[in-house]
Enzyme design. Structure first.
Site, short mmCIF file in Angstrom:
data_model
loop_
_atom_site.label_atom_id
_atom_site.label_comp_id
_atom_site.label_asym_id
_atom_site.label_seq_id
_atom_site.Cartn_x
_atom_site.Cartn_y
_atom_site.Cartn_z
N TYR A 73 0.75 -1.41 -0.10
CA TYR A 73 -0.21 -0.07 -0.34
C TYR A 73 0.34 1.67 0.71
CZ TYR A 73 -5.20 0.37 0.01
OH TYR A 73 -6.62 0.42 -0.34
N ASP A 219 -5.01 13.62 -25.83
CA ASP A 219 -4.67 12.13 -24.76
C ASP A 219 -4.46 11.25 -26.25
OD1 ASP A 219 -6.06 9.48 -24.23
OD2 ASP A 219 -8.45 10.06 -24.52
N THR A 245 -2.48 5.83 -22.10
CA THR A 245 -1.93 4.40 -21.37
C THR A 245 -0.62 4.08 -21.54
OG1 THR A 245 -2.88 3.83 -23.45
CG2 THR A 245 -4.36 3.99 -22.48
N LYS A 248 -0.78 0.23 -24.90
CA LYS A 248 -1.28 0.02 -25.78
C LYS A 248 0.67 -0.05 -27.19
CE LYS A 248 -5.47 2.27 -25.40
NZ LYS A 248 -7.22 3.09 -25.54
C1 LIG Z 1 -7.93 3.64 -25.01
C2 LIG Z 1 -7.87 4.75 -24.88
C3 LIG Z 1 -8.41 5.27 -23.20
C4 LIG Z 1 -8.46 4.75 -22.27
O1 LIG Z 1 -7.78 3.75 -21.75
P1 LIG Z 1 -8.38 2.69 -20.90
O2 LIG Z 1 -7.23 1.88 -19.85
O3 LIG Z 1 -8.74 1.54 -21.31
O4 LIG Z 1 -9.35 3.49 -19.42
C5 LIG Z 1 -8.24 6.84 -23.29
N1 LIG Z 1 -8.35 6.97 -24.67
C6 LIG Z 1 -8.29 7.53 -25.51
C7 LIG Z 1 -8.07 8.29 -27.21
C8 LIG Z 1 -7.84 5.83 -26.26
O5 LIG Z 1 -7.55 5.48 -26.87
#
Ligand SMILES: *Cc1c(COP(=O)(O)O)cnc(C)c1O
Length: 426
Positions: A73, A219, A245, A248
């Site tokens: 934690y 994003d 993220t 990916k």
């Molecule tokens: C994949 C993605 C997210 C969110 O990712 P998670 O880990 O699934 O919550 C946010 N914005 C965009 C543009 C994405 O492609």
């Protein structure tokens, strides 16, 4: 697989600090769950992973995820935790932050968000008040759930306006973005998408944001790995906040991250913890550090450029198979196609591809209600496929969607191609 140079021998703990995880023990204790994990491993190595958001992490990343840091934690931040015993958790987070800021040239990094969506939630929490107007890519054009979907916190708590793409070229219509920004005076503009295969023009987004006094949030959940490898432009010089993220194209553990300038650092940190999250998942933070280390190695830049080259081969191959390719190609790992010219709708095409062992998603198309197919080359490239393999994937793809040839033979060719390029050799 690229790795960080090993620590100096003096820093390596003695052998009595051996790691306890043991798959054979799991198999013995709980064959039911172990069997599921083995079957999933077999599924991943016997089918082609074309889901654009997926990749295969390195064994080093998986080792960090399976380490006893999972037990710890660590609410708060390094040096200011709400729990005792955080020395190694602090060390792991400091390494992750240092590597992230270096890799992306950012002043500040927060590596705690549990996911890409939590990163976006924290960015909104840091910059906005409920009811504020936000301009983002419309969901029908490739905006993410967190860009104003009615069932998501974003659509519930903010007023979203959506920009789109030119229906002929499929490219973002910046004149429309500017006109909407002037008309709606958003507090923030979001650029980033789940299916746009081209690079956003961050400089133009910045200009538009400045014109209306809006924050710019990039994003980059999808292209963050391309950015790390120098195969896509970086939003860091332009955006106030970059959300991403780590799982990916970046090929790290499932999780999120945020980059920003030092003036927003404290607001972002407080928005992640304690506003949107409690304790960070410290094993995941350590695995993010491992992934950032891998992404800083020259081999990762080669990988990122190969991912794009492979996506171009795939796009050209699918066009030759008769598919309509969105934006006539790609600059990224993403390829979006419409199977309509083959007389098949997106969902039927996806089901036929699944039956042949090719795993992918449908996605919105920038015109009409029909669904298209969204593919990515991050996982195939991690598995070591070359351009000839990817060109073959396009041919197999066309055969599956048209139901051309013998279905059993098609499935075995897909399996053979996948098994020749396993995500975890040996
Ligand atoms: C994949 C993605 C997210 C969110 O990712 P998670 O880990 O699934 O919550 C946010 N914005 C965009 C543009 C994405 O492609």
């Amino acid at each position: 697989m690229p790795v960080i140079p090993p620590a100096a021998p003096a820093d390596v703990p003695p052998a009595d600090a051996a790691m306890p995880q043991d798959f054979d023990a799991l198999l013995h204790q709980d064959p039911e769950v172990a069997g599921i994990l083995l079957a999933e491993s077999r599924r991943q190595s016997s089918t082609l992973q074309l889901i654009a958001a997926e990749n295969s992490t390195s064994p080093a990343v998986l080792a960090a995820l399976g380490s006893p840091l999972a037990n710890k934690y660590a609410e708060g931040y390094p040096g200011a935790r709400h729990h005792g015993g955080c020395e190694q958790a602090d060390a792991a987070e400091r390494v992750a932050v240092r590597r992230a800021t270096t890799l992306f040239g950012a002043e500040h990094a927060n590596v705690q968000p549990h996911s890409g969506s939590s990163a976006v939630l924290a960015a909104y929490a840091a910059l906005l008040r409920p009811g504020d107007t936000v301009l983002a890519m419309g969901l029908a054009y490739g905006g993410h759930l967190t860009h104003g979907a009615p069932g998501n916190f974003s659509g519930r708590w903010f007023e979203f306006a959506g920009y789109g793409v030119d229906p002929d070229s499929g490219l973002i219509d910046y004149a429309q973005v500017r006109a909407l920004a002037r008309a709606r005076r958003p507090k923030a503009i979001v650029c980033g998408s789940i299916s746009y295969p081209r690079h956003p023009d961050y400089e133009t987004f910045r200009e538009i944001a400045d014109e209306v006094g809006a924050y710019l949030i990039a994003d980059t959940a999808h292209p963050m790995g391309l950015i790390a490898g120098g195969a896509a432009p970086s939003p860091v010089p332009y955006a106030d906040v970059v959300c991403a993220t780590t799982h990916k194209v970046l090929r790290g553990p499932r999780g999120g991250m945020i980059l920003c300038g030092s003036e927003l650092a404290e607001r972002i940190d407080r928005a992640v913890f304690p506003f949107t999250q409690g304790g960070a998942q410290m094993h995941t933070v350590a695995a993010k550090a491992v992934a950032f280390g891998e992404a800083a190695a020259p081999a990762f830049a080669v990988y990122a450029h190969q991912v794009v080259a492979h996506a171009r081969v795939l796009a050209a191959g699918l066009e030759a198979e008769g598919f309509e390719v969105a934006t006539d190609g790609t600059d990224t790992h993403l390829v979006v196609v419409d199977p309509a010219p083959l007389g098949v709708d997106g969902r039927t095409a996806r089901d036929r591809l699944m039956a042949a062992g090719m795993v992918l998603d449908t996605c919105a198309l920038p015109y009409g209600d029909a669904r298209g197919l969204r593919l990515g080359t991050a996982a195939l490239t991690t598995q070591g496929m070359d351009e000839a393999d990817v060109a073959r994937v396009a041919v197999l793809f066309g055969a599956a969607v048209r139901e051309r040839g013998d279905a059993g033979r098609l499935r075995s060719e897909v399996r053979e191609l996948a098994e020749r390029n396993p995500p975890y050799p040996g």
